[in-house]
Structures are given as structure tokens and as C-alpha cells.
Design a protein around this motif. Structure first.
Motif, PDB file in Angstrom:
ATOM      1  N   GLY A   1     -11.092   2.567  -4.669  1.00  0.00           N
ATOM      2  CA  GLY A   1      -9.979   3.448  -5.007  1.00  0.00           C
ATOM      3  C   GLY A   1      -9.336   3.021  -6.312  1.00  0.00           C
ATOM      4  O   GLY A   1      -9.571   1.925  -6.817  1.00  0.00           O
TER       5      GLY A   1
ATOM      6  N   THR B   1      -9.188  -0.406 -10.538  1.00  0.00           N
ATOM      7  CA  THR B   1      -9.954  -0.034  -9.358  1.00  0.00           C
ATOM      8  C   THR B   1      -9.769  -1.105  -8.303  1.00  0.00           C
ATOM      9  O   THR B   1      -9.864  -2.307  -8.606  1.00  0.00           O
ATOM     10  CB  THR B   1     -11.449   0.096  -9.713  1.00  0.00           C
ATOM     11  N   SER B   2      -9.535  -0.693  -7.060  1.00  0.00           N
ATOM     12  CA  SER B   2      -9.377  -1.631  -5.956  1.00  0.00           C
ATOM     13  C   SER B   2     -10.730  -2.221  -5.574  1.00  0.00           C
ATOM     14  O   SER B   2     -11.734  -1.516  -5.577  1.00  0.00           O
ATOM     15  CB  SER B   2      -8.770  -0.942  -4.743  1.00  0.00           C
ATOM     16  N   LYS B   3     -10.729  -3.511  -5.272  1.00  0.00           N
ATOM     17  CA  LYS B   3     -11.980  -4.167  -4.854  1.00  0.00           C
ATOM     18  C   LYS B   3     -11.865  -4.623  -3.425  1.00  0.00           C
ATOM     19  O   LYS B   3     -10.856  -4.830  -2.896  1.00  0.00           O
ATOM     20  CB  LYS B   3     -12.285  -5.354  -5.743  1.00  0.00           C
TER      21      LYS B   3
ATOM     22  N   ASP C   1      -4.644   4.292  -4.403  1.00  0.00           N
ATOM     23  CA  ASP C   1      -5.614   4.527  -3.345  1.00  0.00           C
ATOM     24  C   ASP C   1      -6.216   3.161  -3.063  1.00  0.00           C
ATOM     25  O   ASP C   1      -7.051   2.673  -3.826  1.00  0.00           O
ATOM     26  CB  ASP C   1      -6.679   5.515  -3.803  1.00  0.00           C
ATOM     27  N   VAL C   2      -5.758   2.496  -2.005  1.00  0.00           N
ATOM     28  CA  VAL C   2      -6.093   1.094  -1.789  1.00  0.00           C
ATOM     29  C   VAL C   2      -7.421   0.875  -1.077  1.00  0.00           C
ATOM     30  O   VAL C   2      -7.772  -0.254  -0.775  1.00  0.00           O
ATOM     31  CB  VAL C   2      -4.957   0.365  -1.044  1.00  0.00           C
ATOM     32  N   ARG C   3      -8.155   1.932  -0.848  1.00  0.00           N
ATOM     33  CA  ARG C   3      -9.487   1.764  -0.264  1.00  0.00           C
ATOM     34  C   ARG C   3     -10.406   1.096  -1.297  1.00  0.00           C
ATOM     35  O   ARG C   3     -10.160   1.184  -2.490  1.00  0.00           O
ATOM     36  CB  ARG C   3     -10.077   3.117   0.125  1.00  0.00           C
ATOM     37  N   THR C   4     -11.461   0.426  -0.831  1.00  0.00           N
ATOM     38  CA  THR C   4     -12.435  -0.167  -1.728  1.00  0.00           C
ATOM     39  C   THR C   4     -12.954   0.914  -2.665  1.00  0.00           C
ATOM     40  O   THR C   4     -13.363   1.980  -2.224  1.00  0.00           O
ATOM     41  CB  THR C   4     -13.602  -0.791  -0.937  1.00  0.00           C
TER      42      THR C   4
ATOM     43  N   TYR D   1      -5.757   2.776  -8.961  1.00  0.00           N
ATOM     44  CA  TYR D   1      -4.302   2.652  -8.965  1.00  0.00           C
ATOM     45  C   TYR D   1      -3.798   2.837 -10.384  1.00  0.00           C
ATOM     46  O   TYR D   1      -4.518   2.631 -11.359  1.00  0.00           O
ATOM     47  CB  TYR D   1      -3.835   1.317  -8.392  1.00  0.00           C
TER      48      TYR D   1
ATOM     49  N   THR E   1       0.789  -1.232   0.000  1.00  0.00           N
ATOM     50  CA  THR E   1       0.000   0.000   0.000  1.00  0.00           C
ATOM     51  C   THR E   1       0.821   1.281   0.000  1.00  0.00           C
ATOM     52  O   THR E   1       0.267   2.350  -0.233  1.00  0.00           O
ATOM     53  CB  THR E   1      -0.947   0.035   1.209  1.00  0.00           C
TER      54      THR E   1
END
Length: 96
Positions: A73, A94-96, A68-71, A75, A44
Motif C-alpha cells: 500500500g 510504499t508500505s512493506k 493504505d497500510v497493507r503490504t 502513504y 493506521t
């Protein structure tokens, strides 16, 4: 996609599985032998991720990393072949 089933899972001796969900989605799962907080930081924090995610043996230079490693977010990773050239490759998602 090839003739294999979409949900086919491949395993390696390193505890990594790869599952092709669709033409555009690939899920890679790996188990790391280390304290959770250190592994989390390595994934992260861009300055740490750039140190290990693209080793020299890959033949690329990791030019930039935004994450941005939030759900939900996003990258963006940018690579260039070695030696550096004007050709760059980007991974965006997109982070899941």
C-alpha cells in the motif's frame, strides 16, 4: 551517504533504532509500551496519526494524511512549516 557503514544501527534510550539501508531507504524501528491494538490504530488511522506524529515541537503542521497500510500500500503525509505558509513538504512511500 556518509562514511558510516550502510548497515550501522543507532539506538536511543527510547528503544528506537535507525538503520540506513541505502541513499533512499531508512528503516526506523521503535518499541511502544502499550496494547497492540491501540498502537496499531495510532499508526493506521489518519485521524489519530495526525494527532501525534508531528508534535508542535517539530515546528510543522500536519496538513493531510493518506495511508493504505497493507503490504504494498502507499502513504502520503503533507506538512507545512509553522506558521502556515505556501511551502509544503510531503513524505510519499510504499508500505512493506
Amino acid at each position: 551517504m556518509d562514511e558510516r557503514k550502510d548497515s550501522e544501527i543507532n539506538s536511543t534510550k527510547y528503544g528506537t533504532t535507525v538503520e540506513r539501508k541505502s541513499e533512499r531507504e531508512l528503516v526506523v524501528t521503535r518499541t511502544f509500551n502499550g496494547p497492540a491494538h491501540i498502537v496499531f490504530d495510532a499508526w493506521t488511522k489518519p485521524e489519530l496519526l495526525k494527532r501525534w506524529w508531528a508534535p508542535k515541537s517539530f515546528g510543522v503542521s500536519f496538513l493531510s494524511c493518506e495511508a493504505d497500510v497493507r503490504t504494498g500500500g502507499t502513504y502520503r503525509f503533507v506538512f507545512s512549516p509553522l506558521p502556515r505558509s505556501s511551502l509544503c513538504h510531503s513524505l510519499v512511500g510504499t508500505s512493506k
